[in-house]
Design an enzyme around this catalytic site. Structure first.
Site, short mmCIF file in Angstrom:
data_model
loop_
_atom_site.label_atom_id
_atom_site.label_comp_id
_atom_site.label_asym_id
_atom_site.label_seq_id
_atom_site.Cartn_x
_atom_site.Cartn_y
_atom_site.Cartn_z
CB SER A 82 -1.19 4.87 -0.47
OG SER A 82 0.06 4.39 -0.90
CG ASP A 87 4.10 9.24 3.76
OD1 ASP A 87 4.11 8.01 3.51
OD2 ASP A 87 3.04 9.89 3.86
CG HIS A 91 2.45 5.20 3.54
ND1 HIS A 91 2.41 6.21 2.60
CD2 HIS A 91 1.76 4.15 2.98
CE1 HIS A 91 1.76 5.80 1.52
NE2 HIS A 91 1.36 4.56 1.73
#
Length: 289
Positions: free
Chosen positions: A153, A235, A267
């Site tokens: 991320s 995602d 995610h």
């Protein structure tokens, strides 16, 4: 005009809120489950590996490493540097050792990188901190056979920024052989227009100067570094778009790059599962190492 520029603020905030896209749990529960998974995974790794915790690589409070070493001493070893996510404003190295065991069991050293998150840290300072952590590691541990970056991320963004470093000012030329960028953001400009920037206070200039998408350097075919860009099936679409665009820009510039879409993941569990030996991404990482 790019697609994100046509979105309303509400649409952008939905696109850049990965917790809203998980089919497993609602947005609050998935974050809570993620914290539990990475905390327990890190405690497990610390119980089963040799650790050097809170190794300072700089003078700031956040500039520390947690190092996980193979119990069997070897002269040379690869080092995986893990850079945590948390939208540059949460999480820490203290819960970032969960991926260590499968790597350490193979004779690979693993280090979780701390950095000063917002509001204390500014984004451009975080970028310099993670670069400094790489320089420190290769100077401190002379047995490193190669450095591999692993970021998730916001951490994937920071790892990608390491790839555009001018190492001359650090007085070292680290042998970065690979980068594993998981569910990352590579163009920061859309972030300016969301709640994420409330603590970061990024200007447009800072966003552009620190966007990996706009900092790609050309390389020749002899460049040893391989880049794997991984994205979770669940995602948000904007994360998929950014991953695809960054992959294309790297490829055009001559980098060895692959794009991996991990089915059945969101995610959060896309990175949590790196604690598992048989997870596809774990296998990819070990294969490249």
């Amino acid at each position: 005009m790019g697609k994100w520029q046509e979105m309303t603020k509400e649409e952008l905030e939905t696109e850049y809120s990965p917790s809203r896209w998980s089919p497993r749990l609602d947005k609050d529960a998935v974050i809570e489950a993620h914290m539990k998974a990475i905390t327990e995974g890190t405690l497990n790794a610390q119980a089963f590996t040799q650790t050097l915790l809170n190794v300072p690589y700089g003078s700031s409070e956040g500039e520390k490493l947690d190092v996980y070493l193979p119990k069997k001493h070897v002269e040379t070893f690869p080092l995986v540097l893990y850079i945590h996510g948390g939208y540059w404003q949460s999480l820490s190295k203290e819960v970032s050792g969960f991926a260590a065991c499968p790597l350490v069991n193979q004779g690979i050293a693993f280090a979780a990188v701390g950095y000063d998150v917002a509001p204390k840290g500014q984004l451009e300072v975080m970028v310099e901190q993670v670069r400094h952590s790489v320089a420190f590691a290769v100077q401190q541990y002379t047995g490193i056979s190669g450095v591999y970056l692993l970021g998730h991320s916001a951490g994937a963004h920071l790892a990608a920024m390491i790839l555009s470093t001018d190492w001359a000012k650090f007085g070292v030329e680290p042998n970065i052989k690979g980068a594993f960028l998981v569910s990352g953001i590579y163009d920061l400009e859309p972030i300016i227009h969301t709640y994420v920037n409330d603590l970061l206070h990024m200007s447009r200039a800072v966003a552009q100067e620190n966007s990996p998408l706009w900092c790609v350097t050309k390389v020749n075919d002899k460049k040893a570094c391989r880049v794997l860009i991984a994205i979770a099936q669940h995602d948000p679409p904007e994360f998929h778009r950014q991953s695809q665009e960054y992959c294309q820009v790297l490829r055009t510039a001559g980098w060895k790059v692959s794009l991996l879409d991990l089915a059945g993941t969101d995610h959060f569990d896309v990175i949590e599962k790196l604690s598992q030996e048989n997870y596809l991404l774990t296998q990819f990482v070990k294969f490249i190492l």
